[in-house]
Design a protein around this motif. Sequence first.
Motif, PDB file in Angstrom:
ATOM      1  N   ARG A 231       0.815  -1.189   0.031  1.00 47.60           N
ATOM      2  CA  ARG A 231       0.174   0.080  -0.064  1.00 47.60           C
ATOM      3  C   ARG A 231       1.047   1.260   0.253  1.00 47.60           C
ATOM      4  NH1 ARG A 231      -4.929  -2.301   0.493  1.00 47.60           N
ATOM      5  NH2 ARG A 231      -5.337  -4.152   1.570  1.00 47.60           N
ATOM      6  N   VAL A 232       0.634   2.113  -0.980  1.00 46.87           N
ATOM      7  CA  VAL A 232       1.661   3.052  -1.197  1.00 46.87           C
ATOM      8  C   VAL A 232       0.814   4.426  -1.519  1.00 46.87           C
ATOM      9  CG1 VAL A 232       3.246   4.082  -2.707  1.00 46.87           C
ATOM     10  CG2 VAL A 232       3.433   1.556  -2.292  1.00 46.87           C
ATOM     11  N   VAL A 233       1.171   5.626  -0.711  1.00 43.78           N
ATOM     12  CA  VAL A 233       0.499   6.803  -0.995  1.00 43.78           C
ATOM     13  C   VAL A 233       1.945   7.551  -1.406  1.00 43.78           C
ATOM     14  CG1 VAL A 233       0.984   7.528   1.450  1.00 43.78           C
ATOM     15  CG2 VAL A 233      -0.560   8.815  -0.240  1.00 43.78           C
ATOM     16  N   LEU A 234       1.352   8.356  -2.792  1.00 46.92           N
ATOM     17  CA  LEU A 234       2.595   9.195  -3.318  1.00 46.92           C
ATOM     18  C   LEU A 234       2.106  10.731  -3.328  1.00 46.92           C
ATOM     19  CD1 LEU A 234       2.745   7.212  -6.855  1.00 46.92           C
ATOM     20  CD2 LEU A 234       4.499   7.191  -4.817  1.00 46.92           C
ATOM     21  N   GLN A 235       2.980  11.393  -2.637  1.00 47.89           N
ATOM     22  CA  GLN A 235       2.876  12.893  -2.907  1.00 47.89           C
ATOM     23  C   GLN A 235       3.297  13.645  -3.916  1.00 47.89           C
ATOM     24  OE1 GLN A 235       4.813  14.633   0.529  1.00 47.89           O
ATOM     25  NE2 GLN A 235       5.006  16.670  -0.242  1.00 47.89           N
TER      26      GLN A 235
ATOM     27  N   VAL B 138      -2.415  16.993   3.510  1.00 46.19           N
ATOM     28  CA  VAL B 138      -1.111  16.210   4.372  1.00 46.19           C
ATOM     29  C   VAL B 138      -1.945  15.406   5.606  1.00 46.19           C
ATOM     30  CG1 VAL B 138       0.274  16.977   6.194  1.00 46.19           C
ATOM     31  CG2 VAL B 138       0.207  18.180   4.243  1.00 46.19           C
ATOM     32  N   VAL B 139      -3.064  15.665   5.836  1.00 47.09           N
ATOM     33  CA  VAL B 139      -3.760  14.723   6.980  1.00 47.09           C
ATOM     34  C   VAL B 139      -4.225  13.275   6.330  1.00 47.09           C
ATOM     35  CG1 VAL B 139      -6.006  14.407   8.188  1.00 47.09           C
ATOM     36  CG2 VAL B 139      -4.723  16.744   8.325  1.00 47.09           C
ATOM     37  N   ARG B 140      -4.478  13.386   4.921  1.00 49.16           N
ATOM     38  CA  ARG B 140      -4.797  12.328   4.199  1.00 49.16           C
ATOM     39  C   ARG B 140      -3.666  11.528   4.165  1.00 49.16           C
ATOM     40  NH1 ARG B 140      -8.494   8.613   3.052  1.00 49.16           N
ATOM     41  NH2 ARG B 140      -8.188   7.506   1.123  1.00 49.16           N
ATOM     42  N   MET B 141      -2.473  11.935   4.162  1.00 50.27           N
ATOM     43  CA  MET B 141      -1.065  11.120   3.868  1.00 50.27           C
ATOM     44  C   MET B 141      -0.700  10.434   5.346  1.00 50.27           C
ATOM     45  SD  MET B 141       1.108  13.088   1.087  1.00 50.27           S
ATOM     46  CE  MET B 141       1.391  14.501   2.262  1.00 50.27           C
ATOM     47  N   ILE B 142      -1.161  11.277   6.305  1.00 51.75           N
ATOM     48  CA  ILE B 142      -0.891  10.888   7.819  1.00 51.75           C
ATOM     49  C   ILE B 142      -1.811   9.709   8.001  1.00 51.75           C
ATOM     50  CG2 ILE B 142      -1.168  11.350  10.125  1.00 51.75           C
ATOM     51  CD1 ILE B 142      -0.195  14.227   9.483  1.00 51.75           C
ATOM     52  N   ASP B 143      -3.148   9.829   7.702  1.00 55.07           N
ATOM     53  CA  ASP B 143      -4.199   8.757   7.986  1.00 55.07           C
ATOM     54  C   ASP B 143      -3.780   7.591   7.260  1.00 55.07           C
ATOM     55  OD1 ASP B 143      -5.782  10.501   9.322  1.00 55.07           O
ATOM     56  OD2 ASP B 143      -7.083  10.981   7.980  1.00 55.07           O
ATOM     57  N   LEU B 144      -3.364   7.578   5.776  1.00 51.15           N
ATOM     58  CA  LEU B 144      -3.045   6.321   5.220  1.00 51.15           C
ATOM     59  C   LEU B 144      -1.634   5.777   5.637  1.00 51.15           C
ATOM     60  CD1 LEU B 144      -3.586   7.578   1.608  1.00 51.15           C
ATOM     61  CD2 LEU B 144      -4.951   6.127   2.937  1.00 51.15           C
ATOM     62  N   THR B 145      -0.647   6.500   6.300  1.00 50.69           N
ATOM     63  CA  THR B 145       0.549   6.037   6.915  1.00 50.69           C
ATOM     64  C   THR B 145      -0.006   5.294   8.062  1.00 50.69           C
ATOM     65  OG1 THR B 145       1.283   8.101   7.973  1.00 50.69           O
ATOM     66  CG2 THR B 145       2.232   7.569   5.664  1.00 50.69           C
ATOM     67  N   GLU B 146      -0.840   5.910   8.970  1.00 48.72           N
ATOM     68  CA  GLU B 146      -1.379   5.104  10.117  1.00 48.72           C
ATOM     69  C   GLU B 146      -2.003   3.857   9.825  1.00 48.72           C
ATOM     70  OE1 GLU B 146      -3.397   8.328  11.971  1.00 48.72           O
ATOM     71  OE2 GLU B 146      -1.743   8.958  12.958  1.00 48.72           O
ATOM     72  N   GLN B 147      -2.501   3.854   8.584  1.00 47.78           N
ATOM     73  CA  GLN B 147      -3.111   2.340   7.928  1.00 47.78           C
ATOM     74  C   GLN B 147      -2.241   1.640   7.409  1.00 47.78           C
ATOM     75  OE1 GLN B 147      -6.609   3.391   5.539  1.00 47.78           O
ATOM     76  NE2 GLN B 147      -6.945   5.243   6.646  1.00 47.78           N
TER      77      GLN B 147
END
Length: 150
Positions: free
Chosen positions: A36-40, A134-143
Amino acid sequence: MPSRLVSLLLLVFLVASFSAVSFAADTEAKPFAEKRVVLQISEDSVQRQTLVLNVANNLIRHYGPDKVDVEIVAFGPGLNMLIKGNPNDERINSMAEQSGVRFAACLNTFSNMTRTLGYEPELNANAVKVDAGVVRMIDLTEQGYVLIRP
């Protein structure tokens, strides 16, 4: 008149809630994903935007579309990637439809952009507004998502 106002407010609340719930459910759209990857993307550079899309494409090719869950979060100047008419529009559409890549657009940035421009720009049809990138990225990293900033 007050009952109409209450009805209208309720309708707005339900639509907003449904949008947030449907996007949240999308994070579980790939139950067999091993990665699972989130790209900024936070830069207004077509080259940087293309790089982010290339990284997403490389992940999908390497792991397979069902084995990797990718979300691209755009905020700040990077939101321009998700404004309709961007040079990468067709590629974004293709990646969303064929590979399940999700695209999140920062509502804070979008609101500021609207205020600056004096009109509301149109987002790519595959972009979903989130309260704050930024909050979305934090939430995803917490998942359990891995954050990558190419």
